[in-house]
Design a protein around this motif. Structure first.
Motif, PDB file in Angstrom:
ATOM      1  N   SER A   1     -40.100  21.716  13.486  1.00 43.62           N
ATOM      2  CA  SER A   1     -40.862  20.906  14.427  1.00 43.62           C
ATOM      3  C   SER A   1     -39.987  19.758  14.918  1.00 43.62           C
ATOM      4  O   SER A   1     -39.285  19.118  14.144  1.00 43.62           O
ATOM      5  N   LEU A   2     -40.029  19.503  16.216  1.00 44.56           N
ATOM      6  CA  LEU A   2     -39.187  18.480  16.822  1.00 44.56           C
ATOM      7  C   LEU A   2     -39.887  17.128  16.791  1.00 44.56           C
ATOM      8  O   LEU A   2     -41.104  17.036  16.935  1.00 44.56           O
ATOM      9  N   THR A   3     -39.100  16.079  16.602  1.00 44.81           N
ATOM     10  CA  THR A   3     -39.639  14.726  16.683  1.00 44.81           C
ATOM     11  C   THR A   3     -39.898  14.386  18.148  1.00 44.81           C
ATOM     12  O   THR A   3     -39.435  15.087  19.057  1.00 44.81           O
ATOM     13  N   LEU A   4     -40.623  13.314  18.387  1.00 45.89           N
ATOM     14  CA  LEU A   4     -40.891  12.880  19.756  1.00 45.89           C
ATOM     15  C   LEU A   4     -39.580  12.562  20.478  1.00 45.89           C
ATOM     16  O   LEU A   4     -39.412  12.867  21.663  1.00 45.89           O
ATOM     17  N   PHE A   5     -38.654  11.956  19.758  1.00 45.36           N
ATOM     18  CA  PHE A   5     -37.342  11.635  20.314  1.00 45.36           C
ATOM     19  C   PHE A   5     -36.624  12.912  20.755  1.00 45.36           C
ATOM     20  O   PHE A   5     -36.060  12.991  21.854  1.00 45.36           O
TER      21      PHE A   5
ATOM     22  N   PRO B   1     -33.513  21.182  28.861  1.00 47.10           N
ATOM     23  CA  PRO B   1     -34.303  22.243  28.218  1.00 47.10           C
ATOM     24  C   PRO B   1     -33.477  23.190  27.346  1.00 47.10           C
ATOM     25  O   PRO B   1     -34.012  23.823  26.449  1.00 47.10           O
ATOM     26  N   GLU B   2     -32.160  23.258  27.605  1.00 50.94           N
ATOM     27  CA  GLU B   2     -31.329  24.191  26.849  1.00 50.94           C
ATOM     28  C   GLU B   2     -30.837  23.608  25.519  1.00 50.94           C
ATOM     29  O   GLU B   2     -30.132  24.281  24.757  1.00 50.94           O
ATOM     30  N   LEU B   3     -31.196  22.361  25.223  1.00 48.69           N
ATOM     31  CA  LEU B   3     -30.742  21.748  23.976  1.00 48.69           C
ATOM     32  C   LEU B   3     -31.261  22.507  22.769  1.00 48.69           C
ATOM     33  O   LEU B   3     -32.381  23.008  22.749  1.00 48.69           O
ATOM     34  N   GLU B   4     -30.430  22.568  21.738  1.00 47.71           N
ATOM     35  CA  GLU B   4     -30.820  23.183  20.469  1.00 47.71           C
ATOM     36  C   GLU B   4     -30.629  22.153  19.362  1.00 47.71           C
ATOM     37  O   GLU B   4     -29.756  21.293  19.427  1.00 47.71           O
ATOM     38  N   PHE B   5     -31.462  22.260  18.332  1.00 50.16           N
ATOM     39  CA  PHE B   5     -31.392  21.337  17.202  1.00 50.16           C
ATOM     40  C   PHE B   5     -31.235  22.121  15.895  1.00 50.16           C
ATOM     41  O   PHE B   5     -32.120  22.113  15.044  1.00 50.16           O
ATOM     42  N   PRO B   6     -30.113  22.820  15.729  1.00 49.32           N
ATOM     43  CA  PRO B   6     -29.913  23.617  14.514  1.00 49.32           C
ATOM     44  C   PRO B   6     -29.647  22.735  13.300  1.00 49.32           C
ATOM     45  O   PRO B   6     -29.226  21.580  13.423  1.00 49.32           O
ATOM     46  N   GLU B   7     -29.896  23.302  12.131  1.00 49.04           N
ATOM     47  CA  GLU B   7     -29.642  22.558  10.902  1.00 49.04           C
ATOM     48  C   GLU B   7     -28.154  22.320  10.707  1.00 49.04           C
ATOM     49  O   GLU B   7     -27.736  21.290  10.178  1.00 49.04           O
TER      50      GLU B   7
END
Length: 211
Positions: free
Chosen positions: A56-60, A69-75
């Motif tokens: 789940s993504l934070t508000l930030f 929109p293409e951003l990814e937030f991998p571990e």
């Protein structure tokens, strides 16, 4: 007498044969389902139980993803592995947002500190210059000195310090427009550095060194 015994024997044999035939007709044929125990539980898996839930993504992070929109937030992000020292973390900030992301296969790291007033903001910034990077190197105002092996941008206003770093060069104008939009933000300091390069300084929106 013998004839009578034979008659009784014959009757007994016929009776047994009749019983045997009737038994054959009444035999119940069992299947494997009748023999093996049947499970009583409900094994109808729902799709969402078989697929692991995405982070789940934070508000930030959601706000950043709206910009890109293409951003990814991998571990896994290579910038997480580096050992960095951020002095503003230790100087009583009011709020902090931080995340790592990937854009166009390039890793990024962004932190935003918010302070109660300009005095605390300036104090945090000056202390950071006194002990910058993991090796706590000292940087003087307007000093064209290498601050880190990676590229970074730092924006300092009256109540905020925003830090953006990457393994690749960062275009100041592009990122400033994306992160801060059309806001007429008053920047007291802006620092820009290319990978393994030297810091470029901007005071109050005026560049004090050449591009």
């Amino acid at each position: 007498m013998n004839g009578q015994i034979k008659s009784w024997v014959l009757i007994l044999i016929l009776t047994l044969l009749g019983t045997s035939c009737n038994s054959d007709k009444d035999v119940e044929i069992l299947t494997s389902e009748d023999i093996l125990p049947q499970a009583q539980g409900n094994y109808e898996y729902q799709e969402d139980t078989l697929i692991s839930e995405s982070k789940s993504l934070t508000l930030f992070e959601q706000n950043l993803q709206q910009l890109f929109p293409e951003l990814e937030f991998p571990e896994n992000n290579i910038l997480k592995e580096r050992n960095m020292l951020f002095m503003p973390d230790r100087l009583g900030y009011k709020n902090k947002e931080e995340t790592y992301f990937i854009k166009d296969s390039i890793p990024f790291h962004i932190i935003e500190w918010q302070f109660e007033d300009s005095v605390k903001t300036v104090n945090a910034f000056y202390n950071w210059l006194d002990c910058f990077n993991h090796d706590c190197r000292s940087i003087r105002l307007d000093e064209e000195k290498n601050g880190s092996k990676e590229a970074f941008l730092i924006w300092v206003s009256d109540q905020n310090i925003t830090y953006l770093s990457s393994s690749k060069s960062l275009k100041l104008k592009s990122w400033q427009e994306v992160l801060f939009g059309e806001e007429n933000e008053k920047w007291n300091y802006i620092l820009q550095q290319a990978p393994h390069g030297r810091i470029k300084w901007i005071h109050n929106g005026l560049k004090v060194v050449k591009e």
